[in-house]
Design an enzyme around this catalytic site. Sequence first.
Site, short mmCIF file in Angstrom:
data_model
loop_
_atom_site.label_atom_id
_atom_site.label_comp_id
_atom_site.label_asym_id
_atom_site.label_seq_id
_atom_site.Cartn_x
_atom_site.Cartn_y
_atom_site.Cartn_z
N ALA A 49 4.32 -18.08 -18.42
CA ALA A 49 3.58 -18.72 -19.79
C ALA A 49 3.49 -19.43 -20.26
CB ALA A 49 5.11 -18.30 -20.82
N SER A 50 3.83 -20.38 -19.57
CA SER A 50 3.62 -22.77 -19.70
C SER A 50 2.05 -22.70 -19.47
CB SER A 50 4.40 -23.09 -18.65
OG SER A 50 4.22 -23.03 -17.16
N SER A 51 1.14 -21.61 -19.25
CA SER A 51 -0.22 -22.56 -18.69
C SER A 51 -0.90 -21.93 -18.60
CB SER A 51 -0.62 -23.94 -18.27
OG SER A 51 0.33 -23.06 -16.86
N GLU A 75 8.97 -25.14 -14.92
CA GLU A 75 8.35 -26.20 -14.80
C GLU A 75 8.69 -27.33 -14.42
OE1 GLU A 75 5.09 -26.34 -15.04
OE2 GLU A 75 4.53 -24.11 -15.84
N ALA A 113 10.36 -17.17 -11.84
CA ALA A 113 10.43 -15.53 -11.65
C ALA A 113 10.25 -14.69 -10.27
CB ALA A 113 8.68 -15.70 -12.87
N ALA A 142 0.87 -17.76 -11.26
CA ALA A 142 -0.13 -17.58 -9.79
C ALA A 142 0.10 -19.34 -9.32
CB ALA A 142 -1.28 -18.71 -10.62
N TYR A 237 -13.87 -15.74 -2.51
CA TYR A 237 -12.71 -15.18 -3.39
C TYR A 237 -12.77 -13.88 -3.29
CZ TYR A 237 -9.50 -15.10 -7.03
OH TYR A 237 -8.49 -15.15 -7.77
N LYS A 246 -5.82 -9.57 -4.79
CA LYS A 246 -5.62 -8.81 -6.32
C LYS A 246 -6.27 -7.01 -5.84
CE LYS A 246 -5.77 -12.34 -8.35
NZ LYS A 246 -4.74 -12.74 -9.58
N THR A 277 -8.76 -23.95 -14.26
CA THR A 277 -7.20 -23.94 -14.38
C THR A 277 -6.47 -24.73 -13.57
OG1 THR A 277 -6.25 -22.41 -13.60
CG2 THR A 277 -6.87 -21.82 -16.32
P1 NAI Z 1 -2.04 -21.47 -13.94
O1 NAI Z 1 -1.35 -22.10 -12.35
O2 NAI Z 1 -2.42 -22.14 -15.16
O3 NAI Z 1 -0.91 -20.89 -14.31
C1 NAI Z 1 0.84 -20.21 -13.91
C2 NAI Z 1 1.93 -20.29 -13.96
O4 NAI Z 1 2.56 -19.16 -13.53
C3 NAI Z 1 2.39 -21.18 -14.68
O5 NAI Z 1 2.85 -20.51 -16.25
C4 NAI Z 1 4.20 -21.74 -14.06
O6 NAI Z 1 4.77 -21.70 -15.02
C5 NAI Z 1 3.68 -20.16 -13.87
N1 NAI Z 1 4.84 -19.56 -12.44
C6 NAI Z 1 4.28 -20.76 -10.79
N2 NAI Z 1 5.08 -20.15 -10.27
C7 NAI Z 1 6.61 -19.26 -10.85
C8 NAI Z 1 7.74 -19.56 -10.32
N3 NAI Z 1 8.14 -19.33 -9.27
N4 NAI Z 1 8.42 -18.36 -11.46
C9 NAI Z 1 7.83 -18.80 -12.70
N5 NAI Z 1 6.81 -18.63 -13.69
C10 NAI Z 1 5.93 -19.06 -12.08
O7 NAI Z 1 -2.83 -20.38 -13.49
P2 NAI Z 1 -3.74 -18.95 -14.77
O8 NAI Z 1 -5.03 -19.95 -13.18
O9 NAI Z 1 -3.37 -18.80 -15.82
O10 NAI Z 1 -3.23 -17.97 -13.61
C11 NAI Z 1 -3.01 -16.81 -13.83
C12 NAI Z 1 -3.37 -15.46 -13.72
O11 NAI Z 1 -4.58 -15.48 -14.29
C13 NAI Z 1 -3.58 -15.76 -11.51
O12 NAI Z 1 -3.41 -13.79 -11.50
C14 NAI Z 1 -5.20 -15.65 -11.81
O13 NAI Z 1 -5.49 -14.70 -10.17
C15 NAI Z 1 -5.18 -15.16 -12.78
N6 NAI Z 1 -6.65 -15.58 -12.72
C16 NAI Z 1 -7.09 -16.68 -13.00
C17 NAI Z 1 -8.49 -16.78 -13.16
C18 NAI Z 1 -9.60 -18.56 -13.22
O14 NAI Z 1 -10.16 -18.62 -13.24
N7 NAI Z 1 -8.04 -19.82 -13.48
C19 NAI Z 1 -9.78 -16.03 -13.45
C20 NAI Z 1 -9.26 -14.46 -13.60
C21 NAI Z 1 -7.98 -14.32 -12.94
#
Ligand code: NAI
Length: 398
Positions: A49-51, A75, A113, A142, A237, A246, A277
């Site tokens: 939820a943090s980013s 985080e 998590a 992620a 990808y 995926k 991101t």
């Molecule tokens: P991000 O890196 O910005 O955020 C990931 C989040 O997961 C953060 O809140 C982080 O603290 C948390 N996290 C990571 N490891 C953790 C753990 N062990 N325990 C608890 N929390 C943990 O990633 P983003 O890009 O927002 O990705 C989120 C989802 O969206 C992923 O499934 C990604 O594949 C999907 N997605 C992303 C796209 C993109 O272009 N960035 C496009 C389509 C889907």
Amino acid sequence: MMEFTQNIRGNVALGINPLGCKQEVLNQINYVKSKGTYEGPKKVLIIGASSSYGLATRISLAFGTGADTIGVSYEKGPKNEKNLGTAGWYNNIAFRETAEDEGLIAKNFVQDAFSHESKQEVIDYIKNEFGGKVDLVVYSLASGRRTDPDTGETYTSSIKAIGEPVVGPNINMQNQSYYTETLDPATDQEIANTVKVMGGEDWELWMKALKEADVLTDGVLTTNYSYLGTELNHDYYGGGTLGLAKADCDEKTENINALLADINGKAQIVVATAVTTKASSVIPFFPVYCIGLYKVMAEKGTHETPIMHQDRIYREMIYGNKPEYDEVGRLRPDNWELDSDTQAKTKELILKLTEENFASDLTAYDVFYKEFSNLSGFMVDGYVEKDVTIEDLKALHY
Ligand code: NAI
């Protein structure tokens, strides 16, 4: 006065500006408020939820529908002036403070998590302090590694091709360069490990644990963000290790739907659009696709940041009347990205790129760089410098 310096290594941000992170969260909240309210879920759990996507989802649901939220993330807080922790730490704080000011519950769990303990703590909280049940579970995690909660073994994901190596251009934001990169094919072990980390296993474990503990409402929904992309990024990808991870989430959707059938619940894959991101900036070649795509989409008025995209997904599609599903039932807000004219123009543009012009007006490099900087609290609109000490930062609680 503490100086916050933007420090980038490759396409990884090391420096952060905590006050800029707060302003960026406020900007996203204001965006949602400017759109007005909508009817939606009331009690939401967001894992990751943090980013970026998870945070944007949380902001849209809290400030758009008035939902109480629980956010799980991993985080780090500040240690000293040289080590201020991670951006997500401050995002969590800014979100909670603002949501609480509006009378909403905004509970943060900062822990792994993937562990059983983490799931149990969240369940206990839902039972004892969150009204007993949640009506939406968002899975937006992620991560590059995952420790299996049963065996204790840690797996690392690899962003690699499958079968043949992929050669193509990439950009490096640290020194603003454009270079040719070769992505090796993954071994079978690397493929399996990537599926283990980024596939749907942990999503299913969460849903099983929540269901067993009886903390899901009748009609509960759970969403998980996927990416499919196009022929322009298929080799690294969709056709690579991440694509298989995926696909594993697609498979797990069926299991979760069966699990939730008796409470009329539903698991929904949401194929989200390409955005800037922390996770996407380090996918090889992907930034080149983004600087082409964003240019074309900005000209058409369809370019979105995570908050714009997630707010549209929940406001207009999931809880609105404009959902669009594909033939296997996935929600497709990525249809603007996949629009055939958008893809044709993006391809044409990307083929013209060189070391000399990749950062010019021809592309949206400036947009990508600004969005990347915003993730760490730099180049944030409306940011005002303030005097802050390391003690002030350490005194903040998530
Ligand atoms: P991000 O890196 O910005 O955020 C990931 C989040 O997961 C953060 O809140 C982080 O603290 C948390 N996290 C990571 N490891 C953790 C753990 N062990 N325990 C608890 N929390 C943990 O990633 P983003 O890009 O927002 O990705 C989120 C989802 O969206 C992923 O499934 C990604 O594949 C999907 N997605 C992303 C796209 C993109 O272009 N960035 C496009 C389509 C889907």
